[in-house]
Design an enzyme around this catalytic site. Structure first.
Site, short mmCIF file in Angstrom:
data_model
loop_
_atom_site.label_atom_id
_atom_site.label_comp_id
_atom_site.label_asym_id
_atom_site.label_seq_id
_atom_site.Cartn_x
_atom_site.Cartn_y
_atom_site.Cartn_z
CB SER A 56 2.75 7.65 -12.64
OG SER A 56 3.50 6.57 -10.85
CD GLU A 95 -3.17 2.04 -8.26
OE1 GLU A 95 -2.15 1.75 -7.59
OE2 GLU A 95 -4.45 2.25 -7.28
CB THR A 99 -6.73 -1.33 -8.96
OG1 THR A 99 -8.37 -0.99 -9.55
CG2 THR A 99 -6.26 -0.12 -8.98
CE1 TYR A 100 -6.46 -9.52 -13.72
CE2 TYR A 100 -6.34 -9.98 -11.55
CZ TYR A 100 -6.89 -10.00 -13.35
OH TYR A 100 -6.41 -11.26 -13.70
CG HIS A 150 -2.74 -2.36 -11.36
ND1 HIS A 150 -2.42 -2.36 -9.41
CD2 HIS A 150 -2.32 -1.67 -11.61
CE1 HIS A 150 -2.35 -0.86 -9.15
NE2 HIS A 150 -2.07 -0.56 -10.20
CG ASP A 167 -5.91 -7.17 -0.70
OD1 ASP A 167 -4.65 -8.28 -0.65
OD2 ASP A 167 -5.54 -6.56 -0.91
CE1 TYR A 201 1.94 -3.32 0.87
CE2 TYR A 201 3.71 -4.95 -0.07
CZ TYR A 201 2.07 -4.39 -0.55
OH TYR A 201 1.04 -5.00 -1.18
CG HIS A 260 2.13 -7.14 2.91
ND1 HIS A 260 1.43 -7.99 3.99
CD2 HIS A 260 1.30 -6.96 1.38
CE1 HIS A 260 0.03 -8.37 3.05
NE2 HIS A 260 0.61 -7.81 1.91
NE ARG A 278 11.69 -15.44 -3.33
CZ ARG A 278 10.74 -16.03 -3.05
NH1 ARG A 278 10.41 -16.32 -2.07
NH2 ARG A 278 10.32 -16.21 -3.49
CE LYS A 279 7.09 -8.42 -3.84
NZ LYS A 279 5.94 -7.00 -4.12
CG PHE A 330 -7.59 1.57 2.75
CD1 PHE A 330 -8.08 -0.26 2.19
CD2 PHE A 330 -6.64 1.87 2.47
CE1 PHE A 330 -7.30 -0.78 1.53
CE2 PHE A 330 -5.69 0.66 1.67
CZ PHE A 330 -5.94 -0.19 1.24
CG HIS A 334 1.79 5.13 -7.94
ND1 HIS A 334 1.70 5.19 -10.14
CD2 HIS A 334 0.87 4.64 -8.06
CE1 HIS A 334 0.95 4.65 -9.96
NE2 HIS A 334 0.21 4.32 -9.10
#
Length: 305
Positions: free
Chosen positions: A19, A21, A52-53, A81, A113, A152, A156, A171-172, A223, A273
């Site tokens: 996939s 992005e 993305t968003y 996203h 973020d 992650y 994270h 939880r997700k 990054f 991905h």
């Protein structure tokens, strides 16, 4: 692990699913480049693509427009996203319903973020979804969407420890996530250990590796430092002295990513991905090296025969 081992089997392309992005374009020139990328990668038949968003929800309209165009002009399954940042629950729900009305039923649900950027302290919006787990639950109350979430392998950067990080992922999943897509990483042992931790925690959804082709080692290293991703010494050595040699840099980058993917395939991974940065050449070359062939090329070859 010091480096990867590359040994492509002839049938491997039939067993690997990819996939891609993209990010929404800001200018006409960027839009043209994006569609050149989409057109180039479409014949590889990706499982889905995502758009993305921007931080703080800054690209909401462009994200929707780009996903809609991908759906209508290519037929590739496309995901939008969505983040919790800068909006109330009612406002986010309205965005979800707008997306649903134009045929979008796949989402990548993220905490997001702050508009100030990666690494800045996150504060939930008053009356908004507090985190990615709550956002997944909100999506599921509207419809039975296909929902990807973030994972992650090196935790994270704002999580105090792995236990807290994995509890958030659980939880997700409990709220309805379909799969998790990892932040990019360059040490496959870290990914493998992370999956082991996740499985011990009772999480069994696919943990899809996020692969970052190195278009610019300097940019990726910068990054990575902000995102908490480790850059192995051997990787830095591969790109040493190539800042002003883009052709060799691209050749090394495609080989490094193909080696990483093939090493993961040997470990039993089948889904990947790719973070494309809206550029097709490296991703296309990597897919070719691991055995994924363009369906257009295959069709042309059959016709010639």
């Amino acid at each position: 692990m010091n480096q990867f081992r590359f040994s492509r089997r002839p049938d491997i392309g039939d067993k690997v699913r990819v996939s891609f992005e993209f990010f929404p374009p800001k200018t006409d020139e960027m839009e043209a480049r994006l569609w050149e990328t989409v057109t180039r990668l479409e014949p590889l038949k990706p499982k889905f693509v995502s758009v993305t968003y921007g931080a703080g929800g800054s690209t909401r309209e462009r994200t929707a427009r780009t996903v809609k165009r991908i759906l209508t002009e290519t037929g590739i399954p496309a995901a939008a996203h969505l983040t919790c940042v800068g909006a109330t629950r009612d406002e986010v729900d309205a965005v979800i319903r707008d997306y649903k009305s134009i045929g979008i039923n796949r989402f990548v649900a993220l905490r997001g973020d702050p508009a100030s950027g990666v690494g800045e302290p996150y504060r939930p919006h008053p009356g908004g979804y507090e985190n990615g787990a709550e956002l997944v639950a909100g999506l599921k109350t509207i419809a039975d969407f296909d929902i990807s979430v973030a994972a992650y392998p090196e935790k994270h950067p704002q999580s105090p420890d792995f236990a807290t990080d994995i509890e958030m992922l659980k939880r997700k999943v409990d709220n309805g996530a379909t799969r998790a897509i990892t932040q990019f990483f360059f040490d496959n042992d870290l990914y493998e250990r992370y999956v082991e931790r996740v499985r011990r925690a009772g999480i069994y959804i696919p943990i899809v590796p996020g692969i970052q082709p190195v278009h610019s080692f300097k940019q990726v290293a910068n990054f990575s430092a902000r995102a908490g991703a480790h850059v192995p010494g051997w990787l830095a050595e591969r790109f040493e002295g190539l800042d002003k040699d883009p052709q060799t840099h691209a050749l090394v980058a495609s080989a490094v990513a193909a080696e990483q993917v093939m090493d993961l395939v040997e470990r039993g991974v089948g889904d990947f991905h790719f973070y494309t940065m809206n550029r097709a050449d490296l991703v296309f070359a990597i897919c070719h090296m691991i055995g994924i062939r363009s369906h257009e090329a295959a069709a042309a070859g059959s016709a010639a025969a």
